[in-house]
Design an enzyme around this catalytic site. Structure first.
Site, PDB file in Angstrom:
ATOM      1  N   SER A 687       0.815  -1.224   0.000  1.00 54.75           N
ATOM      2  CA  SER A 687       0.000   0.000   0.000  1.00 54.75           C
ATOM      3  C   SER A 687       0.844   1.268   0.000  1.00 54.75           C
ATOM      4  CB  SER A 687      -0.927  -0.002   1.218  1.00 54.75           C
ATOM      5  OG  SER A 687      -0.178  -0.054   2.410  1.00 54.75           O
ATOM      6  N   LYS A 730      -6.156   2.665   8.933  1.00 55.99           N
ATOM      7  CA  LYS A 730      -5.282   3.702   8.377  1.00 55.99           C
ATOM      8  C   LYS A 730      -5.907   5.089   8.518  1.00 55.99           C
ATOM      9  CE  LYS A 730      -3.251   0.564   4.962  1.00 55.99           C
ATOM     10  NZ  LYS A 730      -3.127   0.231   3.527  1.00 55.99           N
TER      11      LYS A 730
END
Length: 785
Positions: A687, A730
């Site tokens: 990511s 996140k």
């Protein structure tokens, strides 16, 4: 050895034929026969009337009632009828003597019986020392056979040693062998005497070995019977001694009490049969024998297992919801799943117990949630920690052959609960390991599979126990470490972590009252202001859960308790109001900066978002360029996936240098150094491609990206941005770090449904399809806000 003379008893004329079912007659053999079939009786009567030999031939299939030539063996034997006796039921008892072998040529039906044309079969003589050695060997083997079988008179051996004709000797020995009909027929059809002797020697060797084994088995059984009788006699003597000493009734009461407990335990038939069997062994075991203690312990386990005991579920959805809300703040998804389960149980009693897996970072309340669920359902709660378990026997139990053996943790937990339907929490299933003692995760498959756990078998109990009514809840920090087969049997419910606002509410509702009570403080002793609590959360904790926050609150409460005790000795006690400036006095210097991403943006620095087992976190990715030959250096203890993402971002910049308005020859004149701080912490994951590309482009342009911007997403060599996981963790981490704008792949837009409301209000979300969207967002406005 001399060969026998050619036998003239069999001529090519027709002889009465007597088919035999399971009997093979040899020459020189006198044997009684029971003849019942009408055709066979007629054949015997014809032979007696004509004083001619009777041809005896064995059938290939004894089940054929009316045999023809194809149902008979090719070789039979001519025999004299010595005696006949008519039985009351019409059958004949016939005594015959074998004369010589005969080969059946033709079979004809004559009146009421069969007659056959046969030709004599002469023995092929054996010569030389080998035949003599075979005869001696057979005589020794037959003597051993007679000794072991104990069914043949020993005088037979003496009579055989006086026989000089090897052919006659072989027939006489074969007549006494208790072997299969097929093997006897093979001996009858063997014309070569030496080959016949070899076959007989092999049969005797095999039979002697089998008889020796049978003798050992008989001796062992006899010893066991004698030992059992001796033990029974000694037990009776022991009872008599106890009776004389006046203590016999105590042992009798013990056995009777155990039998009564077995009856009261309401065991299934299999378990009760096992218990009664072991109780019988226990009554026969001496009082001071170690085996007696083992059997007694096993019986106690069987008796104390909750075979039928259960608690009734408190199916009151409003009450259950109130209990869950009272014990935990938030966790709406988990609470909703529990209420759904209760609703299904209220409508259907046959519903199988679910297997929930609560996955989340440490300190978010996974274990305490299990206790609350048990209280809401009115069930007993049992918790077993599986962290570090390596032995399969921890789950399935040890067999009773081992010293100190015990059941596995599952059976131990059920017995501890005292009911067959507790709420069973298996903590830290992701931290099990496998070694030479087995794989405990594989053993858990039977426990957690609703299709199998109705007959769970523990190695110690050795009987099945039904686990279908047990409500299993498992916990894990990360689901990626759970074995796939085990993961497939569980319903995963994710607990991502708490926002700052949620932590503040949890502290006011749960943590502060709990620590006040543990330290003996009251509301008149201390009060936390909102600003002080926020400072503790932001500057002294950096976690997804609230475990460290509880420790900080506990530290402050202990220090206040000391003040309270000291002041009571001198003056009146004043209430401590914890303000922002007082936090540093109690907890020391700040441990974390409040906004790690709020600093003035710099060229070459981009903020990424990462998922860790403790929750979400931000990554400050730094890129520096210097004169060189285009080398790319990556530091910060990056994993293989992040290294490949950096290579892909670097390749994309080279391939699209012209449209990005950077030098097309930078890879020949500049070296790149990409670094992710906190190098002591390993970093990996798919990511970081987008922030890596933004960081490199920022360094090449010498232009800082937008302030308070965090990005996540993986890129391909064509610039496409791929979706990522862990979005909720996140985003919460970005909100905690003061990020105002979060860029993520467009395909992750659906994940915003799980984002807390206060986070959505504070953070702007921008969805991108390719890396060009990320570049335009990052460099459209570079001034810090």
């Amino acid at each position: 050895m001399t060969a026998r003379k050619k036998n003239d008893d069999i001529q090519a004329d027709r002889l009465p034929l007597l088919p035999l079912r399971d009997v093979v007659v040899f020459p020189h053999m006198v044997v009684p026969l029971l003849v019942g079939r009408p055709a066979s009786v007629a054949a015997v009567e014809a032979a007696v009337a004509s004083e001619a030999p009777l041809l005896l031939v064995t059938q290939t299939d004894p089940g054929v009632e009316t045999p023809e030539k194809r149902d008979l063996h090719a070789v039979g034997i001519a025999a004299n009828v010595l005696q006949t006796l008519r039985m009351p039921d019409g059958t004949l008892k016939v005594v015959v003597e074998g004369l010589a072998r005969g080969r059946v040529l033709q079979v004809h039906q004559r009146h009421a019986f069969l007659e056959a044309a046969a030709s004599p079969v002469d023995d092929v003589p054996s010569l030389g020392d080998e035949a003599e050695a075979l005869v001696r060997t057979i005589l020794n083997q037959f003597e051993e056979y007679v000794r072991l079988s104990q069914r043949i008179a020993p005088e037979i051996v003496t009579s055989l040693r006086s026989v000089s004709d090897s052919g006659a000797l072989s027939d006489m020995v074969a007549a006494h062998l208790a072997v299969r009909v097929e093997e006897r027929q093979e001996l009858l059809e063997t014309e070569e005497i030496q080959k016949r002797l070899e076959v007989i020697s092999g049969l005797l060797m095999r039979e002697n070995e089998l008889l020796a084994i049978e003798q050992k088995v008989r001796d062992r059984v006899r010893d066991q019977v004698e030992r059992g009788q001796r033990e029974f006699y000694l037990q009776e003597q022991l009872k008599a001694i106890h009776q004389e000493l006046g203590s016999f009734h105590e042992g009798g009461d013990e056995f009777a009490e155990l039998r009564e407990q077995v009856d009261r335990a309401r065991m299934p038939s299999e378990a009760k049969h096992k218990a009664i069997e072991e109780l019988g062994r226990y009554t026969r075991t001496p009082a001071m024998s170690p085996e007696g203690a083992v059997i007694r312990t096993y019986l106690e386990w069987l008796i104390e297992m909750p075979w039928r005991k259960r608690t009734r579920d408190a199916i009151d959805l409003d009450k259950a919801k109130a209990i869950l809300d009272e014990d935990h703040y938030g966790l709406d998804k988990v609470k909703e799943r529990i209420l759904e389960f209760l609703a299904v149980r209220k409508l259907s009693k046959r519903a199988k117990g679910p297997i929930l897996c609560l996955v989340g970072p440490p300190g978010v309340g996974k274990t305490s949630l299990g206790r609350s669920i048990a209280r809401a359902m009115g069930r007993k709660f049992v918790r077993v920690s599986l962290g570090g378990v390596r032995d399969e026997a921890e789950v399935r139990g040890h067999r009773r052959t081992y010293i100190g053996s015990l059941p596995g943790r599952i059976i131990q937990g059920v017995r501890k609960a005292g009911v067959r339907n507790p709420l069973f929490m298996l903590d830290e299933v992701d931290k099990m390991n496998a070694d030479f003692r087995g794989d405990p995760a594989s053993a858990l498959l039977e426990v957690l599979d609703p299709e199998q756990n109705h007959a769970f078998s523990d190695h110690y109990l050795e009987v099945e126990f039904d686990l279908r009514e047990v409500f299993f809840i498992t916990t894990a920090n990360t689901e990626y470490d759970i074995p796939p087969a085990l993961h497939d049997r569980m319903e995963v419910v994710r607990l991502p972590g708490y926002t700052v606002l949620e932590k503040e509410r949890i502290a006011n509702l749960f943590l502060i009252p709990k620590q006040k009570a543990e330290c003996g403080l009251t509301d008149s002793d201390i009060r936390f202001t909102k600003e002080a609590l926020q400072k503790i959360i932001r500057r002294y904790t950096q976690e997804a859960g609230v475990r460290e926050l509880e420790r900080k609150v506990a530290t402050i409460c202990r220090k206040v308790a000391r003040k309270v005790v000291s002041r009571r000795k001198t003056t009146s006690v004043r209430k401590t109001v914890l303000k922002v400036d007082d936090v540093t006095k109690f907890l020391g210097p700040e441990e974390y900066s409040e906004l790690r991403a709020e600093a003035k943006p710099q060229a070459g620095v981009a903020v990424g978002l990462a998922w860790t087992f403790t929750g979400g976190d931000i990554l400050c990715i730094e890129t520096s360029t210097m004169k060189g030959k285009g080398e790319l250096t990556l530091t910060g203890q990056l994993g293989d996936v992040m290294k490949e993402s950096a290579q892909a971002a670097y390749t994309y910049l080279r391939a699209h240098a012209q449209e990005l308005r950077i030098s097309g020859q930078f890879h020949k004149s500049l070296d790149f150094h990409v670094h992710v701080p906190e190098a002591a912490i390993p970093k990996d994951g798919p990511s970081a491609g987008v922030p890596l590309a933004v960081s490199m482009l920022s360094a090449l342009r010498n232009k800082p990206p937008k302030a308070r911007l965090a990005m996540t997403g993986e890129i391909t060599l064509r610039g496409r941005v791929l979706p990522v996981g862990g979005v909720k963790e996140k985003v919460i981490a970005a909100h905690r770090a003061g990020i105002r704008t979060v860029a993520m792949p467009r395909e992750n837009e659906k994940d915003l449904l799980e984002i807390p409301k206060e986070v959505k209000q504070a953070v702007e979300f921008v969805f991108i399809d390719d890396i060009g969207d990320a570049f335009r967002l990052a460099f459209s406005r570079s001034r810090a806000k």
